[in-house]
Design an enzyme around this catalytic site. Sequence first.
Site, mmCIF file in Angstrom:
data_model
loop_
_atom_site.group_PDB
_atom_site.id
_atom_site.type_symbol
_atom_site.label_atom_id
_atom_site.label_comp_id
_atom_site.label_asym_id
_atom_site.label_seq_id
_atom_site.Cartn_x
_atom_site.Cartn_y
_atom_site.Cartn_z
ATOM 1 N N GLY A 41 0.910 -1.259 -0.034
ATOM 2 C CA GLY A 41 -0.147 -0.041 -0.103
ATOM 3 C C GLY A 41 0.762 1.097 0.041
ATOM 4 C CG LEU A 44 -1.713 10.380 3.600
ATOM 5 C CD1 LEU A 44 -2.768 11.090 4.417
ATOM 6 C CD2 LEU A 44 -0.564 11.125 3.258
ATOM 7 N N GLY A 46 1.375 3.801 4.045
ATOM 8 C CA GLY A 46 2.081 3.087 3.445
ATOM 9 C C GLY A 46 3.445 3.973 2.859
ATOM 10 C CB SER A 285 -14.817 18.210 2.861
ATOM 11 O OG SER A 285 -14.293 18.563 4.297
ATOM 12 N NE ARG A 338 -16.604 12.298 9.285
ATOM 13 C CZ ARG A 338 -15.205 12.143 8.758
ATOM 14 N NH1 ARG A 338 -14.891 10.928 8.557
ATOM 15 N NH2 ARG A 338 -14.587 12.892 8.174
ATOM 16 C CD GLU A 433 -10.222 3.180 5.933
ATOM 17 O OE1 GLU A 433 -11.364 2.757 6.049
ATOM 18 O OE2 GLU A 433 -9.816 3.697 5.174
ATOM 19 C CG LEU A 449 -6.092 12.893 6.225
ATOM 20 C CD1 LEU A 449 -5.961 14.439 5.755
ATOM 21 C CD2 LEU A 449 -5.394 11.992 5.054
#
Length: 646
Positions: A41, A44, A46, A285, A338, A433, A449
């Site tokens: 991967g 970000l 990897g 977003s 969320r 993730e 992130l």
Amino acid sequence: MTRLNARIPDGPLAEKWKAYKAGCKLVNPNNKRKLDIIVVGTGLAGASAAATLGELGYNVKVFCYQDTPRRAHSIAAQGGINAAKNYQNDGDSVYRLFYDTIKGGDYRAREANVYRLADVSTSIIDLCVAQGVPFAREYGGLLTNRSFGGAQVSRTFYARGQTGQQLLLGAYGALSRQIASGKVELFNRRDVLDIVVVDGKARGIIARNLVTGEIERHSAHTVVLANGGYGNVFYLSTNAMGSNVTPAWSAYRKGALFANPCFTQIHPTCIPVHGDYQSKLTLMSESLRNDGRIWVPAKMKDVERLRNKEIKASDIPEQDRDYYLERRYPAFGNLVPRDVASRAAKERCDAGFGVGSTGVAVFLDFADAIKRKGHDTIDALYGNLFQMYEQIVAESPYEMPMMIYPAVHYTMGGLWVDYDLMTTIPGLFAIGECNFSDHGANRLGASALMQGLADGYFVLPYTIGNYLANEIHTPRIDTALSEFKAASDDVADRLNKLKNSGGKEPVDHFHRRLGKIMWEHCGMARNDAGLTEALYLLTELRHDYAKGVKIPGAMDEYNPEIEKACRVADFIDLGELMVRDALQRRESCGGHFREEYQTNDGEALRDDSQFAYVAAWEYKGREIAAQMHREDLQFKEIKLSQRSYK
């Protein structure tokens, strides 16, 4: 069932990571040259891990599904990255970020890992600034912040609506430097289909060259998985079409435990479904909730007039609008987490107040913000997001409210890892993730992130050295070993069976069926009857897929259908594990909402006496139900309480 040991260091919570680094084993530079690492991967997590490990002196092979690491799905994270810098002087701290993350995850995350994440967050920003990431700045040149859901402080650093892309370019630059130096070797257009275990340790991978179809063997002293999440099990999601679970699922089949698979995040701010043959959904977003106000008409007659196009949203007076998040959660308003915002939108639409032609949408309105801040300021903050929305929907958000509805976005579940980020297979690490460790039952916005870069830049380089210190006398692993041959043969056999199934339906036909089952029975809301029915439907789907899928083209050429076929087979098996996990967790927490377990006002009702644990599943074969193991969660710094954002 066994109780898992996360190997959390002793001592005060705030000192655990510092003490770990001070006492962990080291590998000297001469020995690092003898050690090989595979990273799967190049998002970000990897890319940052491969770049950092290469700079430390290890020999790194990094595998990329896309044609370039710059196309990794991390670019889709638009809104920002959290860090406890307290630049706004509004009361933020490492402890506050830790607390908000634990609470936001509905008290189903491991305290030690979350505190470490909050602790290293401040270093991420310094590193990224040094790389040249163009974070937004105040007029005087200082970095600025904005708010995100689940927090009452401004701690989110951002680059307009392109934060993920800009951070990935920074990591890609660091990775490219190591590729040029010869310490990292990039293998792009590779589909990783199996993990190779030799004498109980992860020693390599089996990959398919997507251009030639060749089955390749690659060996190393240790393997790092950074292949992202599995949201595409739902077919319609905000994930890139290539996002898949196969590398992590192959590790699961080889003995790595899979933790909390039913913990799926539904993002409240997505463009609604607009057709039966749509292949993915578009994320708007969460940063938009800083200035946008979410509402539906308060009167049913206005709903009907909107759907009949007799009036526009702007024609509905203020007193006839239901700003339902501000009404129900006055302390946080539109910036609730969320899962809370998503369920609230579903409740309003289920009650008949949804807008749009389908009635499955709510308004996200910027009229007040434009009036208060001015068009140019809003354009500077969100301009590219507004342009994206207008290109897709053919309406300008400057003139009309956006229409949004929740959609599958992120998966909090993943491979079980200990404090070292190592799975239950020695030598197999999982970062970003694809592991479960930091977000509990719900991830706060702008924390994906943060976790990816924390794991890759600041955590794994220490913990992997702690493991590799015992491998310096291990010679390079020979890919001619019987374990590599057996794994390679298994992959080839699996692909040939799929190719020669003799069916008549394309892969997407079955993927859509799977997505419908998962969304309706294991999506935003679950119940015992629906989950039980899903098990039956998934068994039926698996049988139909094995006999009915048609894969055109040849094996020894570029053939996207054979790639998809392998992934969907894994998604079907994963779907069953998600349903079993949801069935056994007889409580509601975060993104896992069991309709039988809710408070009087419709909020998630946890059962801490029975379910304050991580559910980690062990593969027992395709015909035998997986076995669940537990990691009991200990809360010593934070008191368990019913989540409230009112």
